[in-house]
Design a protein around this motif. Sequence first.
Motif, PDB file in Angstrom:
ATOM      1  N   UNK A  71       0.792  -7.904 -63.604  1.00 12.02           N
ATOM      2  CA  UNK A  71       1.119  -8.364 -62.247  1.00 12.02           C
ATOM      3  C   UNK A  71       1.540  -7.194 -61.364  1.00 12.02           C
ATOM      4  N   UNK A  72       2.341  -6.271 -61.914  1.00 15.08           N
ATOM      5  CA  UNK A  72       2.756  -5.111 -61.124  1.00 15.08           C
ATOM      6  C   UNK A  72       1.567  -4.193 -60.825  1.00 15.08           C
ATOM      7  N   UNK A  73       0.680  -4.045 -61.770  1.00 10.39           N
ATOM      8  CA  UNK A  73      -0.507  -3.217 -61.566  1.00 10.39           C
ATOM      9  C   UNK A  73      -1.407  -3.813 -60.492  1.00 10.39           C
ATOM     10  N   UNK A  74      -1.569  -5.135 -60.515  1.00  7.98           N
ATOM     11  CA  UNK A  74      -2.392  -5.797 -59.494  1.00  7.98           C
ATOM     12  C   UNK A  74      -1.743  -5.731 -58.120  1.00  7.98           C
ATOM     13  N   UNK A  75      -0.428  -5.849 -58.048  1.00  9.78           N
ATOM     14  CA  UNK A  75       0.241  -5.765 -56.748  1.00  9.78           C
ATOM     15  C   UNK A  75       0.160  -4.345 -56.189  1.00  9.78           C
ATOM     16  N   UNK A  76       0.209  -3.331 -57.045  1.00  8.97           N
ATOM     17  CA  UNK A  76       0.062  -1.947 -56.583  1.00  8.97           C
ATOM     18  C   UNK A  76      -1.355  -1.708 -56.056  1.00  8.97           C
ATOM     19  N   UNK A  77      -2.358  -2.258 -56.738  1.00  4.60           N
ATOM     20  CA  UNK A  77      -3.740  -2.120 -56.274  1.00  4.60           C
ATOM     21  C   UNK A  77      -3.946  -2.853 -54.950  1.00  4.60           C
ATOM     22  N   UNK A  78      -3.323  -4.016 -54.809  1.00  5.61           N
ATOM     23  CA  UNK A  78      -3.421  -4.770 -53.563  1.00  5.61           C
ATOM     24  C   UNK A  78      -2.775  -4.018 -52.403  1.00  5.61           C
ATOM     25  N   UNK A  79      -1.626  -3.400 -52.661  1.00  2.00           N
ATOM     26  CA  UNK A  79      -0.955  -2.618 -51.612  1.00  2.00           C
ATOM     27  C   UNK A  79      -1.792  -1.408 -51.205  1.00  2.00           C
ATOM     28  N   UNK A  80      -2.431  -0.766 -52.167  1.00  2.38           N
ATOM     29  CA  UNK A  80      -3.288   0.384 -51.856  1.00  2.38           C
ATOM     30  C   UNK A  80      -4.512  -0.047 -51.052  1.00  2.38           C
ATOM     31  N   UNK A  81      -5.071  -1.203 -51.386  1.00  3.19           N
ATOM     32  CA  UNK A  81      -6.221  -1.717 -50.641  1.00  3.19           C
ATOM     33  C   UNK A  81      -5.836  -2.042 -49.204  1.00  3.19           C
ATOM     34  N   UNK A  82      -4.677  -2.654 -49.010  1.00  2.60           N
ATOM     35  CA  UNK A  82      -4.207  -2.969 -47.659  1.00  2.60           C
ATOM     36  C   UNK A  82      -3.980  -1.700 -46.842  1.00  2.60           C
ATOM     37  N   UNK A  83      -3.417  -0.667 -47.464  1.00  3.07           N
ATOM     38  CA  UNK A  83      -3.181   0.594 -46.758  1.00  3.07           C
ATOM     39  C   UNK A  83      -4.500   1.241 -46.345  1.00  3.07           C
ATOM     40  N   UNK A  84      -5.506   1.215 -47.224  1.00  5.35           N
ATOM     41  CA  UNK A  84      -6.815   1.788 -46.893  1.00  5.35           C
ATOM     42  C   UNK A  84      -7.479   1.008 -45.764  1.00  5.35           C
ATOM     43  N   UNK A  85      -7.335  -0.312 -45.787  1.00  2.00           N
ATOM     44  CA  UNK A  85      -7.932  -1.132 -44.734  1.00  2.00           C
ATOM     45  C   UNK A  85      -7.267  -0.875 -43.385  1.00  2.00           C
ATOM     46  N   UNK A  86      -5.947  -0.758 -43.361  1.00  2.00           N
ATOM     47  CA  UNK A  86      -5.233  -0.467 -42.118  1.00  2.00           C
ATOM     48  C   UNK A  86      -5.608   0.906 -41.584  1.00  2.00           C
ATOM     49  N   UNK A  87      -5.784   1.868 -42.471  1.00  2.00           N
ATOM     50  CA  UNK A  87      -6.176   3.211 -42.054  1.00  2.00           C
ATOM     51  C   UNK A  87      -7.569   3.191 -41.418  1.00  2.00           C
ATOM     52  N   UNK A  88      -8.505   2.479 -42.037  1.00  2.00           N
ATOM     53  CA  UNK A  88      -9.852   2.369 -41.478  1.00  2.00           C
ATOM     54  C   UNK A  88      -9.860   1.668 -40.136  1.00  2.00           C
ATOM     55  N   UNK A  89      -9.055   0.631 -40.002  1.00  2.00           N
ATOM     56  CA  UNK A  89      -8.957  -0.086 -38.729  1.00  2.00           C
ATOM     57  C   UNK A  89      -8.385   0.816 -37.642  1.00  2.00           C
ATOM     58  N   UNK A  90      -7.361   1.592 -37.997  1.00  2.00           N
ATOM     59  CA  UNK A  90      -6.769   2.523 -37.033  1.00  2.00           C
ATOM     60  C   UNK A  90      -7.795   3.550 -36.581  1.00  2.00           C
ATOM     61  N   UNK A  91      -8.555   4.118 -37.521  1.00  2.00           N
ATOM     62  CA  UNK A  91      -9.553   5.127 -37.158  1.00  2.00           C
ATOM     63  C   UNK A  91     -10.627   4.547 -36.248  1.00  2.00           C
TER      64      UNK A  91
END
Length: 116
Positions: A71-91
């Motif tokens: 569960x912790x591994x999946x939540x870390x992957x989800x947080x990383x995916x959200x950060x990458x998506x926000x970065x792409x949206x910002x760019x």
Amino acid sequence: MSSEQAINSASSSDIFSSTFMIGNVGAPFIIGLAVGYFAKKMLKLALFMGGAAVVLLFASEYYGVVSISDAHLQSAASAATDAAQQSGTFLMDRLSNITSKGASGAAGFYFGLKIG
């Protein structure tokens, strides 16, 4: 008004002139291309480093050094995916502000992602 002055004034307002095209289409496309290429390379590097970290965690779990919760591994992957998506949206938002229509910078960004 002489014919030379009429030609010069017509060419300065011509949307197909090289000055207009380079400033409003060419430069934003090149900026978008560079940003897209850089973003793709950094994403690949981040995925490589993240994958290496996960493999090290799995190996250390195998040898009994740490205990990993799925569960912790999946939540870390989800947080990383959200950060990458926000970065792409910002760019994309930032690149669309370079020109009045934003299509040239966005097209360059997508092309840079493809070739990156």
